[in-house]
Design a protein around this motif. Structure first.
Motif, mmCIF file in Angstrom:
data_model
loop_
_atom_site.group_PDB
_atom_site.id
_atom_site.type_symbol
_atom_site.label_atom_id
_atom_site.label_comp_id
_atom_site.label_asym_id
_atom_site.label_seq_id
_atom_site.Cartn_x
_atom_site.Cartn_y
_atom_site.Cartn_z
ATOM 1 N N ALA A 118 0.831 -1.208 0.000
ATOM 2 C CA ALA A 118 0.000 0.000 0.000
ATOM 3 C C ALA A 118 0.864 1.255 0.000
ATOM 4 N N LEU A 119 0.331 2.318 -0.560
ATOM 5 C CA LEU A 119 0.895 3.651 -0.356
ATOM 6 C C LEU A 119 0.358 4.140 0.978
ATOM 7 N N SER A 120 1.224 4.417 1.947
ATOM 8 C CA SER A 120 0.778 4.740 3.300
ATOM 9 C C SER A 120 0.903 6.235 3.572
ATOM 10 N N ILE A 121 -0.174 6.794 4.103
ATOM 11 C CA ILE A 121 -0.203 8.216 4.471
ATOM 12 C C ILE A 121 -0.667 8.326 5.914
ATOM 13 N N ALA A 122 0.093 9.041 6.725
ATOM 14 C CA ALA A 122 -0.269 9.288 8.116
ATOM 15 C C ALA A 122 -0.887 10.667 8.251
ATOM 16 N N ILE A 123 -1.958 10.758 9.026
ATOM 17 C CA ILE A 123 -2.555 12.032 9.417
ATOM 18 C C ILE A 123 -2.376 12.149 10.921
ATOM 19 N N ALA A 136 4.809 6.607 4.237
ATOM 20 C CA ALA A 136 5.497 7.229 3.106
ATOM 21 C C ALA A 136 5.276 8.737 3.075
ATOM 22 N N HIS A 137 4.102 9.173 3.498
ATOM 23 C CA HIS A 137 3.777 10.606 3.534
ATOM 24 C C HIS A 137 3.102 10.911 4.870
ATOM 25 N N THR A 138 3.318 12.123 5.357
ATOM 26 C CA THR A 138 2.672 12.565 6.596
ATOM 27 C C THR A 138 1.969 13.888 6.363
ATOM 28 N N LEU A 139 0.719 13.951 6.782
ATOM 29 C CA LEU A 139 -0.034 15.202 6.774
ATOM 30 C C LEU A 139 -0.059 15.718 8.208
#
Length: 343
Positions: A118-123, A136-139
């Motif tokens: 998965a492409l993982s994004i943290a909020i 992979a990305h953080t908001l």
């Protein structure tokens, strides 16, 4: 009554400014993450969260499915943290939401989802947290410190961050404009605290909250806030489900609070609210369409998908007052702490 202003109340009043900071300071992070999502073109989304953050994910689930036609499923963090089970996540997006980014089970699933394709994004409100490191990305929420145990400004900021991601992913200028006008709407919403609802709740120990579609996520969050800050046994139902059994609890004067947005579900929810009012319940609804239920003040935003966010701000303003009126400190709910870490 004490003149002391609770930290929860201060943080509710900070929500418009927190959202404004996110919209300005977080814009580049969101745009970069959205570009990666567009390049992937995921077939589905999985979400990872608990508590209020999981209600954010329910809200984003409806938004994704309505805006993009991309289905969303919540995955229990124990799948990774306890059961160590791999998942078939190729060509998917994983959204992990946690204000602290600390809980080991949330971090484990975010990390394993990345391993599983998965492409993982943290909020999260902490860009240096383990959750951010696993993704992979953080908001970054840019919400500032949230000291009250009950999440308020981080809930709204998390929801806005997720909606910004979806709006950029879709290239939806109308939704983006509505998000950028939210701070003004939320400032008005924070001044609404529903005294008529508070008067009806009184010393009651049980109530229902209702929603449909994206507003059902707000109903879920409202029920949680009644429990944790007011020690009221609140249960949330979709208006499509409440007549399938739960309505049997309803008696004369039983409090019910319905959350209606200005979308295609409003008429349906109001119709159910009127039916329950006809059974003797004291039903309030955020709509002007009710005939038997009582319509209450509400702020509509510039988009049906952002309407629920103004409703939860008014709910927060109300439950803080309910707690104080009951002699409860909303900042320190019993048995709870700010960061809950589970495995």
């Amino acid at each position: 009554m004490s003149d002391h202003i609770s930290q929860m109340r201060r943080e509710v009043e900070e929500i418009p400014a927190a959202v404004d900071r996110l919209l300005t300071q977080g814009a580049q992070e969101v745009a970069a993450a959205a570009q990666a999502v567009r390049a992937l073109d995921p077939a589905f989304v999985v979400t990872v969260a608990r508590g209020s953050s999981d209600h954010v994910c329910t809200y984003l689930k409806y938004a994704s499915e309505l805006l993009l036609g991309v289905p969303v499923a919540s995955v229990g963090p124990s799948v990774a943290s306890i059961y160590k089970a791999p998942l078939k996540l190729a060509n998917s997006l994983c959204l992990a939401v946690s204000q602290s980014g600390q809980s080991p089970d949330i971090v484990d699933l975010a990390r394993s989802s990345r391993r599983d394709g998965a492409l993982s994004i943290a909020i999260t409100n902490d860009p240096s947290s383990p959750l951010a490191a696993a993704s992979a990305h953080t908001l970054n929420l840019h919400a500032g410190a949230e000291r009250s145990v009950a999440a308020t400004k981080t809930f709204v900021s998390s929801a806005v961050a997720g909606m910004l991601l979806l709006a950029h992913w879709r290239g939806d200028d109308t939704l983006l404009a509505a998000l950028h006008s939210l701070p003004q709407a939320l400032e008005k919403a924070a001044k609404i605290d529903w005294p008529e609802v508070r008067a009806t709740i009184g010393d009651e120990t049980s109530l229902f909250t209702l929603g449909r579609g994206p507003a059902w996520a707000i109903s879920n969050e409202a029920a949680l806030k009644f429990k944790e800050t007011c020690q009221i046994h609140a249960e949330s139902y979709s208006s499509a489900e409440v007549l399938h059994g739960p309505v049997s609890i309803v008696g004369e004067g039983f409090p019910v609070l319905g959350f209606a947005s200005g979308d295609a579900a409003e008429a349906s929810l109001v119709g159910i609210a009127d039916q329950i009012a006809g059974k003797g319940a004291k039903v309030f609804v955020t709509s002007d369409q009710a005939k038997l239920a009582t319509g209450i003040d509400h702020i509509r935003t510039d988009h049906p998908l952002t309407d629920p966010l103004s409703l939860i701000v008014s709910l927060y303003a109300m439950v803080e007052k309910v707690a104080v009126e009951r002699g409860i400190n909303p900042d320190t709910p019993r048995h709870l702490k700010k960061v809950t870490e589970t495995v």
